[in-house]
Design a protein around this motif. Structure first.
Motif, PDB file in Angstrom:
ATOM      1  N   ASN A 123       4.996   1.576  -3.376  1.00 32.59           N
ATOM      2  CA  ASN A 123       4.732   1.790  -4.802  1.00 32.59           C
ATOM      3  C   ASN A 123       4.988   3.232  -5.246  1.00 32.59           C
ATOM      4  N   GLU A 149       2.691  -1.914   1.750  1.00 38.19           N
ATOM      5  CA  GLU A 149       2.914  -2.607   0.484  1.00 38.19           C
ATOM      6  C   GLU A 149       2.139  -1.977  -0.672  1.00 38.19           C
ATOM      7  N   LYS A 150       0.915  -1.541  -0.387  1.00 39.24           N
ATOM      8  CA  LYS A 150       0.056  -1.013  -1.454  1.00 39.24           C
ATOM      9  C   LYS A 150       0.396   0.431  -1.832  1.00 39.24           C
ATOM     10  N   THR A 174     -12.470  -6.065  -3.956  1.00 45.50           N
ATOM     11  CA  THR A 174     -11.759  -6.430  -5.188  1.00 45.50           C
ATOM     12  C   THR A 174     -12.551  -6.216  -6.472  1.00 45.50           C
ATOM     13  N   GLU A 226     -10.380  -5.340   2.220  1.00 47.72           N
ATOM     14  CA  GLU A 226     -10.100  -4.910   0.857  1.00 47.72           C
ATOM     15  C   GLU A 226     -11.250  -5.353  -0.041  1.00 47.72           C
ATOM     16  N   PHE A 231      -0.419  -3.665   5.130  1.00 44.81           N
ATOM     17  CA  PHE A 231      -1.187  -3.609   3.887  1.00 44.81           C
ATOM     18  C   PHE A 231      -0.925  -2.293   3.161  1.00 44.81           C
ATOM     19  N   PHE A 232      -0.954  -1.179   3.878  1.00 43.71           N
ATOM     20  CA  PHE A 232      -0.783   0.132   3.234  1.00 43.71           C
ATOM     21  C   PHE A 232       0.693   0.419   2.957  1.00 43.71           C
ATOM     22  N   PHE A 288      -5.923  -0.738  -9.312  1.00 44.72           N
ATOM     23  CA  PHE A 288      -4.935  -1.440  -8.486  1.00 44.72           C
ATOM     24  C   PHE A 288      -5.478  -1.727  -7.083  1.00 44.72           C
ATOM     25  N   LEU A 289      -5.908  -0.682  -6.379  1.00 41.54           N
ATOM     26  CA  LEU A 289      -6.542  -0.824  -5.064  1.00 41.54           C
ATOM     27  C   LEU A 289      -7.998  -0.407  -5.237  1.00 41.54           C
TER      28      LEU A 289
END
Length: 543
Positions: A256, A251-252, A167, A165, A248-249, A271-272
């Motif tokens: 959402n 949750e992301k 940031t 990821e 990860f995907f 966000f991502l």
């Protein structure tokens, strides 16, 4: 005056011819050459020294590129260069729906909930490749052959590939310009410092074959000759394809659904913020140029559904495109001392154009900054018509023969460094852009010529450029020479050399090659390969 009968056409032809030749003579005289003077002209040739200086780049703008480098390669001349990149992911559209029901519908009733769950996530990054046409002997479920381009070094090398990821927020517009100009990102930033959650980290080896995804639901139709059961669900061009972390995907992305972070692209990009891709090459022997614009993350998921009144499980897919901002991070070890010794303010003996965040050449067409009138005084006084002017660079084959695994650039690019644009011979090239690099701008040239009897060389046509200087009092400017991955890409971008900000061709950044050329400052025994400007011209004998 009147015209009658059959005399009309001959008379018109005579008058038309007079007008035509008068117009042609006027047009020819506008460039200042009178070839009518006793009908006597003579053709001659002269050569002029051109001073050249090596310029090392410290950083280059790497967002907005056509391709992105990944890998680590120890070039036999220039030493070790490493590359990684970060890329934003974009939604297909704002506020996506996963499954059949929107999140609002799912929230309204317990029996409307679909419980979407990720089953697999794939990152697909294609190479630059071309599908080959000979597929007659292949079965429907066999991969089609491709020619894979833009891989430099050991294609069989095993290496560690890591996906994380990212940031850092990659904004579109520069706040220092009151958000009027595009934000610039440069190669020398430490992209790894913004890399966090590991999504993939494993040994990887390039596969140059097309990826064929079978269709699990395909069935053969017995009434046809074709076996429909082997028709694939999808074909994916050769490239990097790895499985990323499901949770990860989950949750992301899927968890959402309906939330504000997915309602718009701007919310989602904050966000991502993207992915960071890096590679560790144990032997520093592989670098790739990847087609990131066509890359994507594919999320495969299952969800609960009701079909014909019965509860069942359906499958879906959702793609996140890598079509937002992208930044290439490039590091280059210090050049070897024998190379760096040529990076001075002196007229160079050898020239070192190198792609990436490497180096380019600055050319002084007047050999030391002399006045145009002084250098070309004879040409101006005698009204030369320059029929052809060529700038010729010979490859130092002797130095390169001592190296192994050298691939010479197929083309070099000569441009107007002072005005940050193409030279006039490029602009007026009758061949123009054919869509194929090897056949585009072939009059302007710059193509690797390995068949010349003097030696391997690159030749550029500067006829229009020199005529503008001699005939039209155009200002001579410094020219630049660099490698190029696409002769049709004449865009210049910001970069920094060791002393100042400059503009360099964008296409040199996506080029993985470099070479060694003879400069102008060479001993007598190398004079046949020294950098020089050749001018073929005509003048009237009376002058």
């Amino acid at each position: 005056m009147s015209f009658k009968g059959r005399n009309v056409l001959p008379t018109l032809l005579v008058i038309g011819s007079v007008i035509f030749f008068t117009a042609c003579e006027r047009e020819y005289n506008t460039i200042g050459v009178d070839l009518i003077d006793n009908g006597e002209i003579q053709a001659s040739k002269k050569t002029f020294d051109v001073y050249a200086y090596n310029k090392k780049l410290e950083s280059v703008r790497t967002n907005g590129l056509s391709g992105y480098q990944l890998g680590a390669y120890a070039h036999p001349v220039y030493g070790l260069g490493k590359s990684s990149f970060a890329a934003q992911l974009l939604l297909q559209s704002g506020n996506p729906t996963f499954g059949n029901n929107t999140q609002a519908i799912e929230s309204s009733s317990a029996d409307k909930q679909e419980n979407e769950r990720v089953t697999a996530v794939y990152l697909n990054i294609p190479f630059f490749s071309t599908a080959l046409s000979d597929t007659t002997e292949l079965a429907e479920n066999e991969p089609k052959p491709y020619r894979v381009d833009s891989i430099f070094g050991n294609r069989a090398a095993e290496f560690n590939l890591k996906v994380q990821e990212f940031t850092k927020y990659l904004r579109d517009l520069d706040p220092n310009s009151n958000f009027q100009d595009a934000q610039e990102y440069f190669s020398d930033e430490d992209g790894a410092s913004f890399a966090t959650t590991i999504l993939y980290d494993d040994t990887y080896q390039i596969n140059e074959e097309e990826v064929v995804i079978p269709d699990p639901d395909a069935e053969d139709d017995p009434e046809t000759d074709e076996d429909e059961s082997i028709i694939p669900l999808e074909r994916i061009a050769p490239g990097i394809r790895v499985k990323l972390d499901n949770q990860f995907f989950q949750e992301k992305i899927l968890d959402n659904e309906g939330s504000t972070v997915l309602t718009s692209q701007s919310n989602f990009k904050d966000f991502l913020r993207g992915l960071y891709i890096s590679a560790e090459m144990p032997n520093n022997d592989l670098a790739m140029l990847l087609n990131i614009q066509a890359s994507y993350v594919e999320i495969q998921y299952d969800y609960d559904a009701t079909v014909d009144g019965e509860a069942t499980i359906e499958s879906g897919t959702y793609k996140l495109q890598m079509s937002g901002n992208k930044v290439n991070y490039l590091t280059q070890d210090s050049y070897p001392s024998e190379v760096l010794n040529q990076f001075t303010d002196a007229n160079a003996t050898r020239l070192y154009p190198n792609g990436g965040a490497g180096s380019y050449i600055e050319l002084d067409m007047l050999a030391g900054g002399s006045d145009v009138t002084t250098v070309f005084q004879e040409a101006k006084e005698k009204g030369w018509l320059i029929n052809e002017a060529n700038l010729i660079f010979y490859v130092d084959e002797g130095s390169l023969s001592e190296k192994t695994d050298i691939t010479l650039p197929k083309r070099l690019y000569l441009y107007d460094l002072g005005n940050e644009r193409t030279i006039v011979d490029y602009t007026r090239d009758v061949a123009g852009n054919t869509g194929v690099d090897s056949t585009s701008y072939t009059v302007y040239n710059g193509i690797l010529d390995e068949d010349n009897e003097v030696g391997t060389r690159y030749k550029f046509r500067l006829t229009e450029y020199m005529n503008d200087i001699v005939r039209n009092d155009s200002t001579n400017v410094k020219l630049g020479l660099s490698t190029t991955s696409s002769i049709a890409n004449s865009l210049n971008v910001s970069a920094f050399n060791q002393t100042e900000e400059v503009k360099i061709p964008q296409a040199t950044i996506t080029n993985l090659y470099g070479t060694i050329l003879y400069g102008n400052n060479v001993p007598d025994n190398e004079s046949d390969k020294k950098l020089k400007l050749e001018i073929y011209y005509t003048e009237t004998k009376g002058n």
